[in-house]
Each structure stands twice: as C-alpha cells, then as structure tokens.
Design a protein around this motif. Structure first.
Motif, PDB file in Angstrom:
ATOM      1  N   ASP B 205      -2.362   8.868  12.836  1.00 54.75           N
ATOM      2  CA  ASP B 205      -1.119   8.507  12.144  1.00 54.75           C
ATOM      3  C   ASP B 205      -1.472   7.552  11.008  1.00 54.75           C
ATOM      4  OD1 ASP B 205       1.472   7.974  11.348  1.00 54.75           O
ATOM      5  OD2 ASP B 205       1.807   6.492  12.937  1.00 54.75           O
ATOM      6  N   LEU B 206      -1.559   6.272  11.299  1.00 56.23           N
ATOM      7  CA  LEU B 206      -1.856   5.297  10.248  1.00 56.23           C
ATOM      8  C   LEU B 206      -3.301   5.434   9.791  1.00 56.23           C
ATOM      9  CD1 LEU B 206      -0.023   2.240  11.817  1.00 56.23           C
ATOM     10  CD2 LEU B 206       0.620   3.409   9.684  1.00 56.23           C
ATOM     11  N   ASN B 207      -3.482   5.574   8.480  1.00 55.05           N
ATOM     12  CA  ASN B 207      -4.841   5.679   7.959  1.00 55.05           C
ATOM     13  C   ASN B 207      -5.125   4.506   7.018  1.00 55.05           C
ATOM     14  OD1 ASN B 207      -3.805   6.274   5.375  1.00 55.05           O
ATOM     15  ND2 ASN B 207      -3.680   8.455   5.891  1.00 55.05           N
ATOM     16  N   GLU B 208      -6.323   4.522   6.430  1.00 59.12           N
ATOM     17  CA  GLU B 208      -6.769   3.412   5.582  1.00 59.12           C
ATOM     18  C   GLU B 208      -5.789   3.137   4.435  1.00 59.12           C
ATOM     19  OE1 GLU B 208      -9.036   6.169   6.243  1.00 59.12           O
ATOM     20  OE2 GLU B 208      -7.688   7.187   4.858  1.00 59.12           O
ATOM     21  N   ALA B 209      -5.174   4.187   3.894  1.00 58.42           N
ATOM     22  CA  ALA B 209      -4.258   3.988   2.769  1.00 58.42           C
ATOM     23  C   ALA B 209      -2.980   3.277   3.229  1.00 58.42           C
ATOM     24  CB  ALA B 209      -3.925   5.337   2.128  1.00 58.42           C
ATOM     25  N   ASP B 210      -2.443   3.682   4.395  1.00 59.44           N
ATOM     26  CA  ASP B 210      -1.243   3.025   4.930  1.00 59.44           C
ATOM     27  C   ASP B 210      -1.519   1.546   5.202  1.00 59.44           C
ATOM     28  OD1 ASP B 210       0.105   5.547   5.131  1.00 59.44           O
ATOM     29  OD2 ASP B 210      -1.036   5.940   6.969  1.00 59.44           O
ATOM     30  N   LEU B 211      -2.655   1.295   5.826  1.00 61.40           N
ATOM     31  CA  LEU B 211      -2.972  -0.080   6.211  1.00 61.40           C
ATOM     32  C   LEU B 211      -3.229  -0.946   4.982  1.00 61.40           C
ATOM     33  CD1 LEU B 211      -5.159   0.896   9.284  1.00 61.40           C
ATOM     34  CD2 LEU B 211      -2.896  -0.200   9.356  1.00 61.40           C
ATOM     35  N   LEU B 212      -3.848  -0.337   3.970  1.00 64.84           N
ATOM     36  CA  LEU B 212      -4.056  -1.059   2.709  1.00 64.84           C
ATOM     37  C   LEU B 212      -2.705  -1.400   2.073  1.00 64.84           C
ATOM     38  CD1 LEU B 212      -5.992  -2.128   0.553  1.00 64.84           C
ATOM     39  CD2 LEU B 212      -6.002   0.165  -0.474  1.00 64.84           C
ATOM     40  N   GLU B 213      -1.779  -0.476   2.166  1.00 65.73           N
ATOM     41  CA  GLU B 213      -0.438  -0.695   1.614  1.00 65.73           C
ATOM     42  C   GLU B 213       0.247  -1.862   2.338  1.00 65.73           C
ATOM     43  OE1 GLU B 213       1.813   2.892   1.776  1.00 65.73           O
ATOM     44  OE2 GLU B 213       2.981   2.363   0.007  1.00 65.73           O
ATOM     45  N   TYR B 214       0.018  -1.939   3.635  1.00 67.09           N
ATOM     46  CA  TYR B 214       0.561  -3.072   4.390  1.00 67.09           C
ATOM     47  C   TYR B 214      -0.036  -4.379   3.863  1.00 67.09           C
ATOM     48  CZ  TYR B 214       1.547  -6.326   8.153  1.00 67.09           C
ATOM     49  OH  TYR B 214       1.967  -7.431   8.860  1.00 67.09           O
ATOM     50  N   MET B 215      -1.353  -4.391   3.674  1.00 65.91           N
ATOM     51  CA  MET B 215      -2.024  -5.621   3.231  1.00 65.91           C
ATOM     52  C   MET B 215      -1.632  -5.994   1.798  1.00 65.91           C
ATOM     53  SD  MET B 215      -3.482  -6.458   5.938  1.00 65.91           S
ATOM     54  CE  MET B 215      -3.884  -5.594   7.472  1.00 65.91           C
ATOM     55  N   GLU B 216      -1.361  -4.971   1.011  1.00 57.73           N
ATOM     56  CA  GLU B 216      -0.876  -5.213  -0.354  1.00 57.73           C
ATOM     57  C   GLU B 216       0.402  -6.050  -0.308  1.00 57.73           C
ATOM     58  OE1 GLU B 216       0.600  -1.680  -2.167  1.00 57.73           O
ATOM     59  OE2 GLU B 216       0.906  -2.600  -4.127  1.00 57.73           O
ATOM     60  N   ALA B 217       1.276  -5.708   0.638  1.00 56.44           N
ATOM     61  CA  ALA B 217       2.577  -6.390   0.719  1.00 56.44           C
ATOM     62  C   ALA B 217       2.510  -7.676   1.546  1.00 56.44           C
ATOM     63  CB  ALA B 217       3.603  -5.449   1.340  1.00 56.44           C
ATOM     64  N   ASP B 218       1.466  -7.836   2.337  1.00 57.01           N
ATOM     65  CA  ASP B 218       1.398  -8.953   3.284  1.00 57.01           C
ATOM     66  C   ASP B 218       1.184 -10.288   2.561  1.00 57.01           C
ATOM     67  OD1 ASP B 218       1.072 -10.586   5.477  1.00 57.01           O
ATOM     68  OD2 ASP B 218      -0.955  -9.883   5.930  1.00 57.01           O
ATOM     69  N   PRO B 219       2.156 -11.205   2.606  1.00 55.32           N
ATOM     70  CA  PRO B 219       1.980 -12.482   1.892  1.00 55.32           C
ATOM     71  C   PRO B 219       0.870 -13.347   2.507  1.00 55.32           C
ATOM     72  CG  PRO B 219       3.992 -12.513   3.220  1.00 55.32           C
ATOM     73  CD  PRO B 219       3.455 -11.112   3.293  1.00 55.32           C
ATOM     74  N   ASP B 220       0.502 -13.096   3.758  1.00 53.41           N
ATOM     75  CA  ASP B 220      -0.562 -13.887   4.388  1.00 53.41           C
ATOM     76  C   ASP B 220      -1.955 -13.414   3.986  1.00 53.41           C
ATOM     77  OD1 ASP B 220       1.366 -15.333   5.699  1.00 53.41           O
ATOM     78  OD2 ASP B 220       1.349 -14.032   7.466  1.00 53.41           O
ATOM     79  N   THR B 221      -2.036 -12.257   3.341  1.00 45.38           N
ATOM     80  CA  THR B 221      -3.329 -11.685   2.957  1.00 45.38           C
ATOM     81  C   THR B 221      -3.560 -11.846   1.459  1.00 45.38           C
ATOM     82  OG1 THR B 221      -3.334 -10.098   4.781  1.00 45.38           O
ATOM     83  CG2 THR B 221      -4.668  -9.534   2.858  1.00 45.38           C
ATOM     84  N   GLY B 222      -4.611 -12.601   1.107  1.00 40.95           N
ATOM     85  CA  GLY B 222      -4.930 -12.812  -0.299  1.00 40.95           C
ATOM     86  C   GLY B 222      -6.126 -12.006  -0.757  1.00 40.95           C
ATOM     87  N   LEU B 223      -6.931 -11.546   0.207  1.00 46.53           N
ATOM     88  CA  LEU B 223      -8.162 -10.820  -0.080  1.00 46.53           C
ATOM     89  C   LEU B 223      -8.293  -9.701   0.930  1.00 46.53           C
ATOM     90  CD1 LEU B 223     -10.728 -13.768  -0.144  1.00 46.53           C
ATOM     91  CD2 LEU B 223     -10.043 -12.376  -2.104  1.00 46.53           C
ATOM     92  N   ILE B 224      -8.883  -8.570   0.483  1.00 51.46           N
ATOM     93  CA  ILE B 224      -8.980  -7.433   1.402  1.00 51.46           C
ATOM     94  C   ILE B 224     -10.397  -6.862   1.385  1.00 51.46           C
ATOM     95  CG2 ILE B 224      -8.104  -5.114   1.939  1.00 51.46           C
ATOM     96  CD1 ILE B 224      -5.529  -6.065   0.283  1.00 51.46           C
ATOM     97  N   GLY B 225     -10.958  -6.674   2.582  1.00 47.94           N
ATOM     98  CA  GLY B 225     -12.228  -5.965   2.732  1.00 47.94           C
ATOM     99  C   GLY B 225     -11.989  -4.646   3.441  1.00 47.94           C
ATOM    100  N   MET B 226     -12.760  -3.611   3.090  1.00 45.96           N
ATOM    101  CA  MET B 226     -12.601  -2.317   3.767  1.00 45.96           C
ATOM    102  C   MET B 226     -13.962  -1.698   4.066  1.00 45.96           C
ATOM    103  SD  MET B 226      -9.552  -0.436   1.584  1.00 45.96           S
ATOM    104  CE  MET B 226      -8.919   0.612   2.909  1.00 45.96           C
ATOM    105  N   TYR B 227     -14.069  -1.081   5.239  1.00 43.46           N
ATOM    106  CA  TYR B 227     -15.192  -0.195   5.524  1.00 43.46           C
ATOM    107  C   TYR B 227     -14.612   1.199   5.720  1.00 43.46           C
ATOM    108  CZ  TYR B 227     -18.767   2.400   7.972  1.00 43.46           C
ATOM    109  OH  TYR B 227     -19.661   3.375   8.326  1.00 43.46           O
ATOM    110  N   ILE B 228     -15.040   2.121   4.856  1.00 43.33           N
ATOM    111  CA  ILE B 228     -14.489   3.479   4.876  1.00 43.33           C
ATOM    112  C   ILE B 228     -15.605   4.475   5.155  1.00 43.33           C
ATOM    113  CG2 ILE B 228     -13.270   5.238   3.520  1.00 43.33           C
ATOM    114  CD1 ILE B 228     -12.313   2.976   1.666  1.00 43.33           C
ATOM    115  N   GLU B 229     -15.376   5.415   6.056  1.00 44.32           N
ATOM    116  CA  GLU B 229     -16.303   6.543   6.171  1.00 44.32           C
ATOM    117  C   GLU B 229     -15.703   7.723   5.417  1.00 44.32           C
ATOM    118  OE1 GLU B 229     -17.475   6.936  10.307  1.00 44.32           O
ATOM    119  OE2 GLU B 229     -18.398   4.959  10.227  1.00 44.32           O
ATOM    120  N   GLY B 230     -14.832   8.473   6.067  1.00 48.37           N
ATOM    121  CA  GLY B 230     -14.175   9.580   5.359  1.00 48.37           C
ATOM    122  C   GLY B 230     -12.682   9.385   5.440  1.00 48.37           C
TER     123      GLY B 230
END
Lengths: 500, 500
Positions: B205-230
């Motif tokens: 269901d939730l994938n890297e793009a959805d979760l990134l979108e959450y972090m984009e909106a999250d006021p507590d998150t100022g920086l984002i790291g990602m590990y992506i395979e496929g």
C-alpha cells in the motif's frame, strides 16, 4: 645519492642505513633545561621509549639533564656516536653536521625546519650549504621531518613516547611527519604493527627511493606503505617501486594529485607533485596498489597482513538484512569482487538452518536478525567454506558476543542458550577450512554513545585480530581492502606468467 | 493509492497517516507466551519504550501477557483501535487484515515476510489476496518490514527497545529494516535525532513516494534521508522528490545500482532496481543529494543539521602537519570546495601567532604540532573568521581537550598553562562570528586501543554536537558532507533564480 646499491639488490643500502634504525649510541644535539623544547623532550621520549644504547645529550650550556651529563659539543663525547638527532636552528645546522662528520657519526636525523620548503632565498641557500657536507661518510634523514620510528631498535620519532613498543612487519615511508605519526599510533587498531616508520621531510640526502630500497632488502619488512608528495628522483623511484612490488606488496598514497593539493604540496616541501595521469600510469606500471587516503592505506595494509596470498575474486557474505545484502552486493562489485550464487546443495544446506520466511539462503546469506544462534552461524559458514565456491567469507551485521548483545539491549530478542561460543565461530571456520574470514564490527550503534559498548567492540576487534582475523567497521571498507589484495596478487601472477 | 493528496500539497496524506505515527491505541496481533517470539517481544518493546496509549495484545490462546489481558481476536477488543501491528503468518495475514477493517482500524503495520519477495507463486498469490483488501478505509506499511519508529508518538520498530527516546528533525524512509535500525541507533552519534524512521518493505500500500509526501508536509521533519531499492511508482516518486527537495534537503542512497546489487535487490523485495544512468539523471533533475552508502548518508544529514543555509565554497582549514594540509587540499577539491589563500593582512596576523619556521600561515594553516595553546588557536580562528575570506572553518588534527592530551601521552610535549579552555575555542568562534565551524576528531589514535581515550573522544564529540558543532572522524568525510550541503543550497538558489 649512492646508486651502487641498485646493482647489489639493496644489500649495500641495507648495511649502510643500519645505524639509523638500530644505533648503538645516540647523541641528541640541541637540548636545554626546558623540557617543553623539542631536543629535551626527544631525549626524554627516547629514555621512556626504552632506547637500549648509550644516550648523549648535547647543549651549549652543559650541566645535567634527566640524569645525564650534557656535553657542550658532539666532539666532547668520549664514545663512538652512530646516530645524531639534530634539533639546532637551521642557520647552524650545516656547521653541526660538519662537526658530526669529524666525530665519525654514521647517521643523522635533522628535525629542523627552515630550508628549501620555506620557498625563501635564505632557506634555499642554507639547504645548498648543508648539501655541500654530503661526502658519503654518513647518511641523513631530513631536514624538516619527524625522523625514524624503529621499535626493534628502541628508536622513536619526535614526539614518539606513546608509540607502540611492539615491532611488526609493515614499513611506512612518508614525506610528512604528521601522517607518519598517525600511522604509527593507529596501526595496532587496524591489527598490525610497524617494522619501521620514517618521515623524511625535504629528502636532501635519503629520499623515498633510497628508503624503499632499504625496505626491499629488510627481512623484517613484509609489507610497505608510502605517502608521497613530490619525489626527488622520479625515475629511480619508478624503477625501485617496480622491483620491490614484485617481491612485497607496496601500497602508495600519492598526495597532491588535485590542482589544489599540488599547490599545497609545493608550499609544504617545495616539491612538484606531478599530474594525476602521469602518476596513475607510473604506479600502475610499477604494479603497486594505489589508495586515496590514510584510512584506505591502513585498511589495505591490514588486509595484506591478515590474508594469505589470495587471488580468488569470489566472496561469501553472511549478514542480517536485505538492504545490507544489496549494499554489500554493490560494494563488492565496485571493489572488483563477486558474490556468486551458491549451487543447489550448498543453498539447501544453508536454507535448512534458516527460518522458512524472511531469511535468504543465497549469497548474500541473510540470517534475518543480527543474533543467530552459534549453531546456525557455524552451520552456514561450514557449508560455504566447504563448498569450494567462494575463496573468502565476510561476516557483517551479526552481533558477535554475548556481552555486546547484552550491552546493545538485544538480549531479550533471542534465546540465550549456548551463546557463549558465538564469537569463536569465525576463528574456528578460518582454522578448520583454511579460508580467510573477515569480520565487520559496525561502530556507533549505541544511541547513548555508551563507552561500554565501544569498549566491548574494541575488545572483540583486538580478540579477532589476535586470532588472525581482519576486522573492519563497514562492509564497504572490507571489500575495498579485499579487492586491493586480490588485484595485487592476480597482477603478480600475470606478470610472472608473462616472464615465464 | 490515493493521488488526491498531491493536489492538496500533502496535507491529505499527513492527516491520513497520523495513526501510524501517533496512534492513540495499538493492537499487537500474534503474541504467545514465548517472549522470544516477535509479537511478544514487540509488545514488551512498546511497553519499555514507553508507548503512552492503550496496548492490546491479541493471540489465539488468550490468557495474560506482560500484565495485559490477551484477546483472542481484534474483534474482541472493546475499545477503538487506531493501529494494528501484525505478526501473524503470511497465510492468514489477509484474513487478519479483513478483521482489522471490520474493527475500523485506521493503520496497519504488517511485519510478516513470505509474499512477493520470495519470488514464489504462493507468495505472489498471497500478496494479491492481501491487496484485494485495500479499499481506502485504512493505510498499511509492509508486509516484510520492521515498521515505524516515531519517538514523539512513543512508537518503535521491531526490535526497537534500545532506540533513542528523544525526537529530532530528520526522517529516514527505507525499504530495508536492517538499515533503518542502524540509522535509528547510530544517528545520535552523528549529532542528530530522528523525527520518524520507516522500514516499508514490500510497499503493497504505502510506498516511498507516499511516505515522502508525508514527510514533505510534516512540520517536525526538516531533513529527509531515503534508502531506495526499486520504487513501486517511479514517476510519482520523481515528481514528489522534486517538489520536496525544493523545500527541504532530501538525501538519497539508491541501492542496487551495480548489476550485482540489482540482482540482490530483485531477490530482496522482488523489485527492479533500474539502471545507474537513469537513476542519476532522475535524482539530479529532482535536485536531491545523492550518496553511496549509510556512512555518507549519516555524515551528510549531520552536515545539513548543523550547518545553516550555506552556499559558500570557500573553507578555512586549520590543522597540524604539512601532509595533512596536502591531503585536505585534495579532499576539499574533490568535494567541490576551495581553500583560498588568505590575503596579506590575514596571513600576517596568523603568521605572527605561529612559530617562525615549520608552521604555515597560509590556508591550510599548519600550526606545526597538534597541541597549540588556546590563545594561538583562538587568534588564528578569529583572523580567519573575521576576514570574510572563508565561509566555514574546519579544524583537524588538533587535540581538543586537556584530558585527551593527557590520555594520549602528549602532556609532556607542551606547556599546560591556560589549556583548560582549549576545547571552548571552536564554540566561541562559531558563536561570536556566526561562521560554521566543523571539528575533526580522529579515531583510533591510541596504540593500546585504550577505552579511556575513545571515551574522552566520544564525550568531546557529544559536547561539540550539543553546542551545535558538527564533528567528523576524518577531514575527507567532513569535506564530502560540507560539499553536499553547499551543492544543494547553490542548486536551490539557482532554480529559484530561474523561476523568478
């Protein structure tokens, strides 16, 4: 200076430089009552380091220092002096060297700065005056250096009181003092000890090629590391690099390969760093291993120290976690190594030891969680090691001791039965199967920065190193070092084949 | 699934995923009396981690566990359930998800493996059956994952008992469980804390793009790291990466970019890793920072955390040793940074503080030995910081505390007067001049591997980090991280200029 030693395969220079590494008597010239000053602190460092021969402090004011009578000049010493440490100002250095010659001193280490490296007219003139004293009756290291560390000879650099007393098989030759100090101090943490470390500074007499020739002939030196900025004699260096690398692994870090680094090198020792293309060609043709920094140099020398003459590209990798497996597959590929799939019988044996879902019995083997039982880990490693399908095994992201597991608060995650011997497994496998095993012990995994966790990791690292197992803090670094070893020995074999 | 949130700039998904990160009540489904089993150990981990809401264990045999009544099914719970942790076998997972839906559960974390990642017909069929349950009434993370760590919400991963309680500004989104665990556990040692860490596994269901979108909106998150395979949806990911990276730094480590890594990724999550050329183009166009491993990811996030919005390529470097200066000149050049020569007045001020020979007052400034007096170090840094000729300062190979100097046996090398405040100097300079200061504290420099030395280094590192100063173990890593920060903000400015 002397080229005769080239024909005699380095035995000439090996005898000639003996007083620099194993002096029977040492004069420390330029001491005062101020123990913060370099001459006096060098004297104390030699005493504390345990120099076994006679020590003679020399200083204009005479008197007594650290229980020894201070002579007013080298000439006043009523004993033969094999090696003189010179801490006198640059302006009087040529005169003191002359005095040492008259005394029959065979080796000089000149620490003083203020010569050609300053880029000034005065500095160049002083260096020219110094060079005039060279007549073959003595050999000199420096000026503008930290000198020689030779633990078997009881000699240390300035300041070298804290250097290891234990002698090993790895030589390090560096223009730079600071890097030679970092090398000497950190090498035991990488699992090996130094035979000799030299900071040679301006190389007015002995340069990198001469010192390499000494190490080529030195029976105590099995591995050689070098940090080079701008060599004094590039052609000779290339020739001796090639000859030495055919006998012993030589790992070279060339500084100043970027325009900005070359500019810094020029103001450091007044040397020309040369272009990256030329250097890479020279080093490749010489058959040496090229590295890009101190960490890679130490990692690579550790791999040569621990691994046998090894030419097998195939590695077995056992870890916990799928992402870790993917990252290791990328890293090993970049290091020129392969992680081959295991054949069906080996795969099935490993699969029978793993949980039915979530783990992976292929290579990389993923044991699912970082705390497998010793029985499971041993079974997996035995299947891999006995398969003939890999030439080395890397173990990563497995918590390797009961104590570490407890400290990392993993103890509740798994049953504790028969865990005590978990940390023995890699040692047993390497011994029983004669296959190199490399352990990755990841750092900084305790969120509280608990010193007890780091302490247990350091203890475990030492424990493995004492049992002839190489340890790295990341799989990337383990593969990079392993790749250098395999690349070097394959190249040696290829060249031997071409010659035969 | 839901694309509507794209138009509403992520606020839709931000509300929708709240129960995953800040659940008021949690059911842990699949517990037994065996505390070594994942369901039960997860329950205990949540208790010990301090989950503040209501906890309901669910297991077929009922009874009591860790002081809580065990329900036989989710339906039996007489309370609203916001989030369900599912540890049931893959074969029954779809049925349990159905039960959760009936109960009105809003979020599910499915830990169980055994779906499409196995590459089997059965696994794929089970996953298809699972996906049929998705009707928009709930959102799910997993299966085949370690779940969510949200310290502000009192939620942790499995096994997450030892994760930090403190919440920070850095989010990490990873397919992999092991890497997310290493990230959460080690980030405090790099000087920052996580806002949220998610291992999302198969991303049914939730994938890297959805979760990134959450972090984009999250006021507590100022920086984002990602590990992506496929990624599941590459186009959506590219779009949201670009949109997010314009607002917050996004640092991406793409695994499986080599053929060998891609093959491992395929067996890990059944995903296609994609070619290196395509990925590098996508990530570059998106304006994210690309890194090659966990260490570089953590280093880079630390630099973003500590440094201000910084676009100045010019760095001042203060160290001890000429070779160290050359190495840093190479490393900074490779990181896209410059070490400019200081103008004459600045140079002369610095020179007046240094010994007349052996040191260097240019940039790199070489103070000669690693233990300058605080007065000298402060004077040099003031001259540099006040010059306007550099935008940041890196201090390396200087022993930064009296205690460390004593433990490293350097105490006799220099006078000890007024040393106590040496370690304060970088903090004072950063504060007084508003210039970023980075400290390099080298590791492994005690030949005896003395835990006290490492302990003092760890204490000092924490001390600087608590005073907003970034600390790295090597200059190479400091420059690499700094280069990423400068590169990112320059690119943001350039794009803003193009748009304006």
């Amino acid at each position: 200076m002397s080229e005769k030693s080239v024909d005699s395969e380095g035995t000439g220079i090996y005898e000639e430089l003996r007083p620099l590494f194993f002096p029977r008597s040492v004069a420390v010239v330029g001491v005062s009552q101020d123990l913060w000053k370099p001459g006096s602190s060098m004297l104390r460092a030699l005493q504390r380091f345990g120099f076994p021969g006679a020590l003679y402090p020399v200083g204009g004011r005479g008197g007594e220092l650290l229980g020894l009578q201070v002579r007013r000049s080298v000439g006043e010493i009523d004993d033969e002096i094999e090696l003189a440490f010179l801490f006198v100002p640059a302006t009087v250095l040529p005169a003191v060297v002359r005095e040492c010659k008259q005394k029959g001193v065979r080796g000089i280490i000149a620490f003083t700065s203020g010569f050609s490296e300053t880029g000034t007219e005065e500095g160049r003139a002083l260096e020219a005056e110094l060079v005039k004293e060279f007549d073959g009756s003595f050999r000199m290291i420096g000026p503008n250096c930290l000198g020689v560390y030779s633990p078997a000879g009881g000699v240390t650099q300035h300041p070298g009181e804290g250097y290891p007393r234990k002698s090993g098989e790895v030589a390090f030759i560096a223009q730079s003092g600071g890097l030679s100090e970092d090398f000497a101090r950190s090498s035991p943490n990488f699992g090996f000890y130094a035979s000799k470390v030299i900071s040679y500074g301006n190389a007015c007499d002995l340069n990198e090629a001469d010192l390499l020739e000494y190490m080529e002939a030195d029976p105590d030196t099995g591995l050689i590391g070098m940090y080079i900025e701008g060599p004094r004699d590039g052609r000779k260096l290339a020739r001796i690099l090639r000859r030495t690398a055919a006998k012993k692994p030589v790992v070279v870090w060339k500084g100043g390969l970027t325009p900005q680094g070359a500019s810094a090198a020029s103001s450091h020792t007044g040397s020309l760093a040369g272009s990256i293309e030329v250097w890479e060609a020279v080093l490749r043709q010489a058959g040496v291993v090229q590295v890009g920094g101190l960490e890679e140099l130490l990692d690579t020398l550790a791999a040569f120290h621990f691994l046998p003459r090894h030419t097998d590209l195939r590695v077995g990798y056992v870890c916990a976690g799928g992402g870790t497996s993917v990252a290791a597959s990328d890293a090993s590929y970049r290091a020129g190594l392969t992680l081959p799939h295991m054949t069906a019988p080996v795969h099935d044996t490993i699969a029978s030891l793993l949980p039915p879902v979530g783990a992976s019995a292929s290579n990389p083997v993923d044991v699912l969680a970082p705390f497998p039982s010793p029985t499971v880990l041993k079974g997996i490693l035995e299947a891999m090691a006995g398969s003939g399908e890999v030439g080395a095994i890397v173990i990563d992201r497995i918590v390797m001791s009961t104590e570490l597991r407890r400290l990392m608060k993993y103890a509740d995650q798994t049953a504790t039965e028969d865990e005590e011997w978990l940390s023995e497994v890699p040692i047993t496998i390497q011994k029983d199967f004669g296959i190199p095993v490399v352990v990755v012990l990841r750092e900084h995994l305790d969120p509280d920065g608990d010193v007890a966790v780091e302490g247990e990791r350091i203890r475990l690292r030492r424990y493995y190193q004492e049992h002839d197992i190489a340890v790295y803090p990341t799989a990337d670094r383990a593969f990079r070092a392993l790749g250098h070893v395999v690349g070097y020995y394959r190249q040696v074999e290829r060249r031997a084949g071409e010659t035969a």
